[in-house]
Write a protein that holds these residues in place. Structure first.
Motif, PDB file in Angstrom:
ATOM      1  N   GLU A 167      47.235  23.978  38.301  1.00  0.00           N
ATOM      2  CA  GLU A 167      47.997  23.546  39.476  1.00  0.00           C
ATOM      3  C   GLU A 167      49.291  22.822  39.097  1.00  0.00           C
ATOM      4  O   GLU A 167      50.191  22.672  39.927  1.00  0.00           O
ATOM      5  CB  GLU A 167      47.137  22.657  40.373  1.00  0.00           C
ATOM      6  N   ASP A 168      49.404  22.343  37.859  1.00  0.00           N
ATOM      7  CA  ASP A 168      50.628  21.675  37.403  1.00  0.00           C
ATOM      8  C   ASP A 168      51.726  22.657  37.011  1.00  0.00           C
ATOM      9  O   ASP A 168      52.900  22.284  36.937  1.00  0.00           O
ATOM     10  CB  ASP A 168      50.333  20.771  36.193  1.00  0.00           C
ATOM     11  N   TRP A 169      51.366  23.905  36.742  1.00  0.00           N
ATOM     12  CA  TRP A 169      52.344  24.856  36.247  1.00  0.00           C
ATOM     13  C   TRP A 169      53.564  25.006  37.169  1.00  0.00           C
ATOM     14  O   TRP A 169      54.703  25.034  36.674  1.00  0.00           O
ATOM     15  CB  TRP A 169      51.707  26.214  35.951  1.00  0.00           C
ATOM     16  N   PRO A 170      53.395  25.107  38.491  1.00  0.00           N
ATOM     17  CA  PRO A 170      54.589  25.240  39.339  1.00  0.00           C
ATOM     18  C   PRO A 170      55.568  24.067  39.215  1.00  0.00           C
ATOM     19  O   PRO A 170      56.765  24.239  39.472  1.00  0.00           O
ATOM     20  CB  PRO A 170      54.018  25.333  40.765  1.00  0.00           C
ATOM     21  N   ALA A 171      55.108  22.903  38.803  1.00  0.00           N
ATOM     22  CA  ALA A 171      56.013  21.765  38.583  1.00  0.00           C
ATOM     23  C   ALA A 171      56.620  21.801  37.177  1.00  0.00           C
ATOM     24  O   ALA A 171      57.739  21.330  36.979  1.00  0.00           O
ATOM     25  CB  ALA A 171      55.260  20.451  38.789  1.00  0.00           C
ATOM     26  N   ILE A 172      55.903  22.366  36.209  1.00  0.00           N
ATOM     27  CA  ILE A 172      56.390  22.440  34.830  1.00  0.00           C
ATOM     28  C   ILE A 172      57.428  23.550  34.670  1.00  0.00           C
ATOM     29  O   ILE A 172      58.466  23.366  34.026  1.00  0.00           O
ATOM     30  CB  ILE A 172      55.214  22.666  33.845  1.00  0.00           C
ATOM     31  N   TRP A 173      57.148  24.712  35.234  1.00  0.00           N
ATOM     32  CA  TRP A 173      57.971  25.894  34.997  1.00  0.00           C
ATOM     33  C   TRP A 173      59.458  25.683  35.283  1.00  0.00           C
ATOM     34  O   TRP A 173      60.296  26.072  34.453  1.00  0.00           O
ATOM     35  CB  TRP A 173      57.418  27.094  35.758  1.00  0.00           C
ATOM     36  N   PRO A 174      59.869  25.068  36.388  1.00  0.00           N
ATOM     37  CA  PRO A 174      61.315  24.966  36.637  1.00  0.00           C
ATOM     38  C   PRO A 174      62.075  24.220  35.532  1.00  0.00           C
ATOM     39  O   PRO A 174      63.134  24.677  35.089  1.00  0.00           O
ATOM     40  CB  PRO A 174      61.409  24.221  37.972  1.00  0.00           C
ATOM     41  N   PHE A 175      61.558  23.091  35.042  1.00  0.00           N
ATOM     42  CA  PHE A 175      62.306  22.386  33.996  1.00  0.00           C
ATOM     43  C   PHE A 175      62.113  23.029  32.640  1.00  0.00           C
ATOM     44  O   PHE A 175      63.031  23.064  31.834  1.00  0.00           O
ATOM     45  CB  PHE A 175      62.056  20.869  34.004  1.00  0.00           C
ATOM     46  N   LEU A 176      60.938  23.592  32.364  1.00  0.00           N
ATOM     47  CA  LEU A 176      60.756  24.321  31.112  1.00  0.00           C
ATOM     48  C   LEU A 176      61.750  25.485  31.067  1.00  0.00           C
ATOM     49  O   LEU A 176      62.423  25.700  30.056  1.00  0.00           O
ATOM     50  CB  LEU A 176      59.318  24.812  30.995  1.00  0.00           C
ATOM     51  N   HIS A 177      61.873  26.204  32.155  1.00  0.00           N
ATOM     52  CA  HIS A 177      62.789  27.338  32.231  1.00  0.00           C
ATOM     53  C   HIS A 177      64.232  26.904  31.991  1.00  0.00           C
ATOM     54  O   HIS A 177      64.955  27.529  31.201  1.00  0.00           O
ATOM     55  CB  HIS A 177      62.644  28.009  33.599  1.00  0.00           C
ATOM     56  N   ARG A 178      64.671  25.820  32.629  1.00  0.00           N
ATOM     57  CA  ARG A 178      66.046  25.321  32.444  1.00  0.00           C
ATOM     58  C   ARG A 178      66.296  24.919  30.998  1.00  0.00           C
ATOM     59  O   ARG A 178      67.361  25.206  30.438  1.00  0.00           O
ATOM     60  CB  ARG A 178      66.301  24.110  33.351  1.00  0.00           C
ATOM     61  N   ILE A 179      65.333  24.208  30.399  1.00  0.00           N
ATOM     62  CA  ILE A 179      65.497  23.728  29.024  1.00  0.00           C
ATOM     63  C   ILE A 179      65.574  24.904  28.053  1.00  0.00           C
ATOM     64  O   ILE A 179      66.444  24.955  27.184  1.00  0.00           O
ATOM     65  CB  ILE A 179      64.368  22.744  28.655  1.00  0.00           C
ATOM     66  N   VAL A 180      64.673  25.856  28.200  1.00  0.00           N
ATOM     67  CA  VAL A 180      64.672  27.023  27.311  1.00  0.00           C
ATOM     68  C   VAL A 180      65.937  27.854  27.518  1.00  0.00           C
ATOM     69  O   VAL A 180      66.572  28.278  26.555  1.00  0.00           O
ATOM     70  CB  VAL A 180      63.388  27.853  27.512  1.00  0.00           C
ATOM     71  N   ALA A 181      66.332  28.077  28.758  1.00  0.00           N
ATOM     72  CA  ALA A 181      67.525  28.887  29.040  1.00  0.00           C
ATOM     73  C   ALA A 181      68.794  28.244  28.493  1.00  0.00           C
ATOM     74  O   ALA A 181      69.734  28.952  28.112  1.00  0.00           O
ATOM     75  CB  ALA A 181      67.654  29.128  30.542  1.00  0.00           C
ATOM     76  N   ALA A 182      68.835  26.923  28.421  1.00  0.00           N
ATOM     77  CA  ALA A 182      70.007  26.236  27.871  1.00  0.00           C
ATOM     78  C   ALA A 182      70.189  26.549  26.390  1.00  0.00           C
ATOM     79  O   ALA A 182      71.299  26.521  25.866  1.00  0.00           O
ATOM     80  CB  ALA A 182      69.899  24.734  28.092  1.00  0.00           C
ATOM     81  N   GLY A 183      69.085  26.822  25.697  1.00  0.00           N
ATOM     82  CA  GLY A 183      69.166  27.243  24.303  1.00  0.00           C
ATOM     83  C   GLY A 183      69.574  26.172  23.316  1.00  0.00           C
ATOM     84  O   GLY A 183      70.028  26.494  22.223  1.00  0.00           O
ATOM     85  N   GLU A 184      69.405  24.902  23.659  1.00  0.00           N
ATOM     86  CA  GLU A 184      69.863  23.819  22.785  1.00  0.00           C
ATOM     87  C   GLU A 184      68.771  23.156  21.961  1.00  0.00           C
ATOM     88  O   GLU A 184      69.088  22.476  20.977  1.00  0.00           O
ATOM     89  CB  GLU A 184      70.557  22.749  23.640  1.00  0.00           C
ATOM     90  N   THR A 185      67.499  23.332  22.340  1.00  0.00           N
ATOM     91  CA  THR A 185      66.451  22.553  21.677  1.00  0.00           C
ATOM     92  C   THR A 185      65.191  23.327  21.310  1.00  0.00           C
ATOM     93  O   THR A 185      64.358  22.783  20.580  1.00  0.00           O
ATOM     94  CB  THR A 185      66.037  21.351  22.558  1.00  0.00           C
ATOM     95  N   TYR A 186      65.015  24.521  21.789  1.00  0.00           N
ATOM     96  CA  TYR A 186      63.793  25.286  21.514  1.00  0.00           C
ATOM     97  C   TYR A 186      64.125  26.635  20.909  1.00  0.00           C
ATOM     98  O   TYR A 186      65.131  27.248  21.270  1.00  0.00           O
ATOM     99  CB  TYR A 186      62.961  25.484  22.803  1.00  0.00           C
ATOM    100  N   THR A 187      63.242  27.113  20.046  1.00  0.00           N
ATOM    101  CA  THR A 187      63.428  28.416  19.424  1.00  0.00           C
ATOM    102  C   THR A 187      62.852  29.547  20.272  1.00  0.00           C
ATOM    103  O   THR A 187      62.825  30.683  19.829  1.00  0.00           O
ATOM    104  CB  THR A 187      62.789  28.445  18.020  1.00  0.00           C
ATOM    105  N   TYR A 188      62.419  29.237  21.483  1.00  0.00           N
ATOM    106  CA  TYR A 188      61.959  30.290  22.390  1.00  0.00           C
ATOM    107  C   TYR A 188      63.150  31.155  22.816  1.00  0.00           C
ATOM    108  O   TYR A 188      64.279  30.662  22.898  1.00  0.00           O
ATOM    109  CB  TYR A 188      61.336  29.692  23.652  1.00  0.00           C
TER     110      TYR A 188
END
Length: 162
Positions: free
Chosen positions: A9-30
Motif C-alpha cells: 500500500e506504500d508503493w503509490p506514495a514511493i513511486w512518484p519520488f522514486l521515478h523523479r529521482i531516477v529520471a533525473a539521472g544524478e544519483t542512481y545507476t538505474y
C-alpha cells in the motif's frame, strides 16, 4: 518520524519520488526510463531483505530504504542498502534517520559490515552523511557514472564494520 516496514500500500506514495529521482539521472545507476513495474520489483524487497518507509505523524511517506545482503553465498555476511528521500522533504533528517535505522537493522540481523556499492562522488550530501555514520570510501571507480550535467564522475564504494 516513524520508520516501519513498507507494505504494498506504500508503493503509490514511493513511486512518484522514486521515478523523479531516477529520471533525473544524478544519483542512481538505474536506467533513467525505468518503468513502474520494474522499479517496484527492484525496490520492494521481501524477507530476508527488507524495504522500509519513513513517515511523518499523519502517515505521509517522506523517504524509503531497501536493505539486503550485498552478495550471495560466501559474501552474504555484508549488508547493503539504498535510500531515497522525497525531494520536498529533503533537509529534515529523513536520510539520517533511515541510515541509522538500516545500520541498526543490519547489526541486529548479524551482518559483519555494510557496503554501498555505487555512491556517486558528486552526490556530496550523501557522501558526507554516510561518512558521518561511520562509512569510509574504500575505493572509487573513476568515471563510472555518466552524470547528466557533470559528465563522467566516479562511483565510491563505501564500507563500515558493524
Amino acid at each position: 518520524m516513524l520508520i516501519r516496514t513498507a507494505t504494498p500500500e506504500d508503493w503509490p506514495a514511493i513511486w512518484p519520488f522514486l521515478h523523479r529521482i531516477v529520471a533525473a539521472g544524478e544519483t542512481y545507476t538505474y536506467p533513467r526510463d525505468l518503468d513502474e513495474d520494474r522499479a517496484r520489483d527492484l525496490w520492494m524487497l521481501t524477507a530476508p531483505s527488507r524495504t522500509a518507509v519513513a513517515t511523518d505523524p499523519d502517515g505521509t511517506v517522506l523517504g524509503t530504504a531497501k536493505m539486503n545482503p550485498n552478495q550471495m553465498g560466501p559474501g552474504a555476511h555484508i549488508a547493503s542498502a539504498s535510500f531515497m528521500v522525497a525531494p520536498e522533504h529533503a533537509g529534515r533528517g529523513v536520510g539520517r534517520a533511515l541510515g541509522e535505522h538500516v545500520v541498526e537493522w543490519a547489526r541486529s540481523e548479524g551482518y559483519r559490515g555494510m557496503q554501498f556499492n555505487a555512491v556517486v562522488e558528486s552526490n556530496t550530501r550523501a557522501v558526507a552523511l554516510w561518512r558521518s555514520l561511520g562509512f569510509e570510501v574504500v575505493g572509487t571507480v573513476p568515471e563510472a557514472f555518466a552524470h547528466p550535467t557533470k559528465g563522467f564522475v566516479g562511483l565510491h564504494i563505501m564500507h563500515r564494520y558493524l
